[in-house]
Motif scaffolding. Structure first.
Motif, mmCIF file in Angstrom:
data_model
loop_
_atom_site.group_PDB
_atom_site.id
_atom_site.type_symbol
_atom_site.label_atom_id
_atom_site.label_comp_id
_atom_site.label_asym_id
_atom_site.label_seq_id
_atom_site.Cartn_x
_atom_site.Cartn_y
_atom_site.Cartn_z
ATOM 1 N N TRP A 28 31.047 21.877 -37.647
ATOM 2 C CA TRP A 28 32.032 21.593 -38.699
ATOM 3 C C TRP A 28 33.431 21.516 -38.139
ATOM 4 O O TRP A 28 34.255 20.707 -38.568
ATOM 5 N N TYR B 243 34.804 18.238 -36.947
ATOM 6 C CA TYR B 243 35.251 17.251 -37.926
ATOM 7 C C TYR B 243 36.737 17.390 -38.248
ATOM 8 O O TYR B 243 37.371 16.417 -38.624
ATOM 9 N N LEU C 97 32.794 10.220 -37.954
ATOM 10 C CA LEU C 97 33.814 11.262 -38.035
ATOM 11 C C LEU C 97 35.129 10.741 -38.597
ATOM 12 O O LEU C 97 35.720 11.334 -39.502
ATOM 13 N N ALA D 184 36.724 11.957 -42.109
ATOM 14 C CA ALA D 184 37.964 12.735 -42.166
ATOM 15 C C ALA D 184 39.008 12.048 -43.031
ATOM 16 O O ALA D 184 39.673 12.685 -43.858
#
Length: 901
Positions: A708, A711, A782, A786
């Motif tokens: 996590w 990220y 990713l 994000a």
């Protein structure tokens, strides 16, 4: 272009196998060790009819003395200056002054006996290194071509049998093709030091042939022959070119019209250029020649068009054994298995303008430059703890006692079986699925690649008791009274019901264990050398598993050529794995018994009976640790003869699926590494990228690395991992805020020190997280993830929150791992980050904890006092206005302001 086919008369049973060149001479080797030398210009003149074929003759010829054995054919020949190096499957021979019959000298550099064989020999003329690929054991030997002295050795896994290698014309990387379809890419230097850069999972069909492959002169592309990963429209195997500057992506594909797989791929050593007068442009390109392993066809390709420049189909009735370009790139020589020498002679107008060598060297400089490998230095006792990977081969990697040993086990896949009873869910058994594969990621310079004592695992039993309660699958009844199962999914592997003599007796290793891990396969024999002393070798030769033919355990010293035996033990069991600590040796048997010896063979402990097979066995310093097939983890202090902490289980970290299922089997994550630090701290990584350590004080697993954080954390990629998909790094993902305070030199140096510390345990585990995410193709989402999340209401501060969580966890873990240097550096970075974000209360909490009610000297945080760290933090945060109210108070108490004034 003109072609000359010239048959060479040889003895019966003799054939041409390999070629090399020195200046204007063409040197050909036969399988019986005969060396034939031609003048290249004579062959070219005969091709263009400038010289009669009757006038064409051999310049010189001679035999090796003694000749190569009939069962050991000569396969390789390389040249450098006045030396020739001839290799067979059992020997590497040096011939010096070969052009002077009276002063010619011959010496054997390396020899081996079957089943060990040599699979390839290559030379780096720039760095004067000879690479010798060997199998049984699998390794790459590095020799100095000037002194013929062995300078290093790259040990490979049991499953990684090297078949051939490619030498980089710019002398940076070595590419190894293995029989298990793996491609290993190493960096090396003149001293023989090396580093694994990448391990590619190209699907490559490698057969036990002697391949001849080279790279283009600008050293930017790696040819991968016989790749079925990028299969052609006709269904034939292809050759793909990987760009080393773009994360080894496929930049071009060569589809040969021939049906056979490729055996020879030789790039011309020069770069060509053609001008387009109409467009006023110039095009640079390579030429490469290919030939198959079954048919005698030769094709020459233009790298810009990826179409054959010409195709000499069935030019030979037998396969082509080797091809060689002349130094000027206008002639291609080839030899066939039926002893015909082919000369393809080109005119300059046929191929294009040849670029000068200086321009090619400039193009080599445009390649991705690798940082220099660190030189080997004897480490001091006061050095901080670092990570060293142990190597279980016949030649271990040396390391110091103050370093942490990490040994990466074989690839495993863990599954968890769930036993559904009523409304509750209880997790029972774990097993191994063979269709999953997890390979080790590229390791840092200070971390050497290792192999486990057993790289193949047996899946556990699928047996379950017949009276195990199961919820029946839902059924539907048709109008014809036919019962049909509603679940039409593909059936999984059926469970095997077992009748128990006493169903009230719980057998945890068969029926009601929470986990079932894979167990190592039993090998006939293997050897192991510890990292602390590669001169010692523990040899295991398994018997029949009973008293009639017991297993032999022998410790030998390799300080001399006699291989002096230090001790021998006989046990009536099969041994699966072995390891070594600072003063002891340990091995385990298939039924879960551990034997512990000292260097003289004295048993330090009675045999430890665990009752079940052992999946992982590791040792470091005074500690010995193992994980059984039931997931139970033991860690002993051998010197004190006691448990380091109570027995625990790896079950909590496996992340089993708790979803409702009609099946008893439930999937879980793979265990990709089990390791042990010098302080007796177990370390585990999983296939989802998460990394864990076991804290004996809290008696629970602690999270080190969480996918996590990849990220959202701005400081995730501090360990300088490679670019993802050739475009972005994890640290570049998301809407990162600008660090306008990073111009502070002291803070920047701390960040760089953490970033460059490749020996750090946390950096190593975070690197495995990156590689697992990359392996699962999660990285490509990713950036999109994000950006999309940051735009949602309520998630504006997500990046700050994840960043602080990541830094705080690194601080906590580094403190427990006694990584004191990283802890002190990260503490300053963390506090500066708090100050920049305006978290005044949290910064005040940290400063109060460091202040410790004024007791700043009595307790140390690692090697530094609280006062020293507190002063460094206050100085780093001095220019951040929004927290000056807090920092000024502590600065006044410590009289920092007074000292500065």
């Amino acid at each position: 272009m003109r072609l000359l086919k010239y048959p060479i008369e040889l003895y019966e049973g003799e054939c041409l196998t390999s070629m090399t060149s020195i200046k204007d001479k063409l040197i050909i080797l036969t399988n019986l060790g005969r060396i034939i030398v031609w003048l290249q210009q004579h062959l070219v003149d005969a091709t263009f009819d400038k010289m009669s074929i009757k006038e064409l003759h051999i310049n010189t010829a001679f035999h090796l003395n003694p000749n190569i054995d009939q069962n050991d054919e000569a396969c390789f020949i390389i040249s450098q200056n006045d030396k020739l190096f001839v290799g067979s499957e059992q020997k590497l021979i040096e011939i010096s002054n070969w052009e002077q019959p009276n002063s010619k000298k011959q010496a054997t550099i390396y020899s081996c006996s079957r089943p060990s064989i040599i699979t390839d020999i290559k030379l780096d003329p720039r760095k004067s290194i000879i690479f010798v690929l060997c199998s049984n054991p699998n390794r790459v030997l590095l020799f100095d071509s000037c002194t013929s002295i062995k300078i290093s050795m790259i040990s490979l896994d049991d499953t990684v049998k090297p078949i051939t290698c490619i030498i980089d014309p710019s002398s940076q990387i070595l590419t190894i093709f293995a029989y298990n379809r793996t491609i290993l890419i190493y960096q090396y230097n003149e001293q023989g030091e090396y580093k694994l850069l990448n391990e590619l999972k190209q699907v490559v069909q490698m057969k036990p042939l002697h391949y001849k492959i080279s790279m283009p002169p600008q050293a930017d592309l790696i040819p991968v022959i016989n790749s079925v990963k990028n299969i052609s429209a006709t269904g034939t195997t292809t050759t793909v070119l990987l760009n080393r500057n773009d994360s080894y992506k496929v930049t071009a594909t060569i589809v040969s019209p021939a049906s056979s797989s490729c055996k020879v791929l030789q790039y011309s050593p020069v770069l060509y250029e053609k001008s387009n007068i109409k467009k006023g442009t110039k095009t640079k390109y390579n030429l490469l020649a290919t030939s198959g392993s079954a048919v005698g066809s030769i094709l020459v390709w233009n790298s810009k068009r990826m179409k054959p420049l010409f195709n000499a189909i069935q030019v030979s009735e037998s396969p082509i054994n080797d091809m060689l370009w002349s130094d000027h790139g206008l002639t291609l020589f080839a030899i066939s298995n039926d002893n015909i020498l082919f000369t393809f002679a080109f005119l300059p107008t046929d191929l294009g303008h040849v670029l000068p060598t200086d321009e090619v060297l400039e193009l080599q400089k445009l390649n991705k430059q690798l940082p220099p490998l660190p030189t080997k230095k004897p480490s001091s006792v006061n050095e901080k703890s670092s990570v060293t990977i142990e190597q279980n081969t016949d030649s271990g990697i040396t390391s110091d006692k103050n370093k942490t040993k990490i040994k990466i086990p074989s690839e495993t896949t863990v599954t968890v079986k769930s036993n559904i009873k009523g409304n509750g869910i209880s997790l029972n058994d774990a097993s191994v699925l063979d269709d999953q594969s997890v390979k080790d990621p590229p390791l840092p310079p200070t971390i050497k690649r290792i192999q486990s004592t057993s790289m193949e695992f047996n899946p556990p039993s699928y047996g379950v008791p017949k009276d195990l309660k199961r919820k029946p699958k839902p059924q539907v009844t048709t109008g014809l009274d036919q019962t049909v199962l509603s679940n039409k999914k593909q059936k999984k592997k059926e469970l095997e019901p077992i009748d128990f003599l006493d169903t009230g007796l719980l057998l945890p290793n068969v029926s009601f264990s929470r986990i079932r891990l894979a167990t190592p396969k039993i090998r006939l024999s293997f050897t192991y050398s510890p990292p602390a002393n590669d001169k010692l070798e523990l040899s295991i030769k398994n018997g029949s598993g009973n008293e009639q033919v017991p297993t032999k355990i022998i410790l030998r010293s390799r300080l001399s050529d006699d291989n002096n035996q230090l001790f021998q033990d006989l046990i009536p069991k099969f041994v699966t794995m072995c390891t070594a600590g600072s003063f002891f040796w340990a091995c385990c048997t298939e039924d879960g018994v551990i034997y512990v010896y000292n260097d003289s063979g004295k048993r330090l402990l009675p045999p430890l009976i665990l009752g079940v097979s052992i999946s992982f066995l590791e040792a470091a310093n005074d500690y010995l640790s193992c994980v059984t097939s039931l997931g139970e983890m033991y860690c002993w202090n051998v010197r004190e003869e006691k448990l380091n902490f109570p027995t625990n289980s790896v079950f909590p970290i496996l992340n089993p699926s708790l979803r409702y299922s009609d099946d008893i089997l439930t999937r879980a994550e793979n265990i990709t590494m089990f390791a042990l630090s010098n302080n007796g701290v177990p370390l585990v990584t999983l296939s989802n990228g998460d990394g864990f350590m076991f804290d004996k004080n809290m008696e629970t697993w602690l999270l080190i690395s969480d996918s996590w954080w990849a990220y959202g954390s701005q400081y995730w990629d501090m360990n300088n991992t490679s670019k993802i998909n050739g475009k972005i790094k994890l640290s570049e993902v998301g809407n990162q805020s600008k660090d306008h305070y990073w111009n502070l030199d002291n803070v920047q140096e701390l960040v760089e020190s953490v970033k460059d510390d490749t020996s750090n345990i946390i950096n190593y585990i975070e690197r495995k997280t990156n590689d697992e995410l990359n392996r699962k193709n999660c990285i490509k989402n990713l950036q999109q993830f994000a950006r999309a999340l940051l735009m949602k209401e309520g998630f504006e501060n997500m990046e700050e929150i994840v960043t602080l969580a990541h830094l705080e966890n690194r601080l906590l873990v580094s403190f427990r791992l006694q990584e004191t240097r990283e802890y002190s550096n990260l503490m300053i970075v963390y506090c500066v980050r708090l100050a920049e974000m305006g978290y005044v209360d949290r910064l005040d909490d940290v400063l109060q904890w460091l202040y410790n009610d004024g007791d700043l000297e009595s307790t140390l945080l690692g090697t530094l006092s609280r006062k020293t760290i507190l002063k460094d933090i206050l100085m780093a945060c001095a220019n951040i206005r929004q927290v000056q109210r807090v920092t000024t108070n502590y600065a006044n108490i410590l009289e920092i302001i007074k000292d500065v004034i």
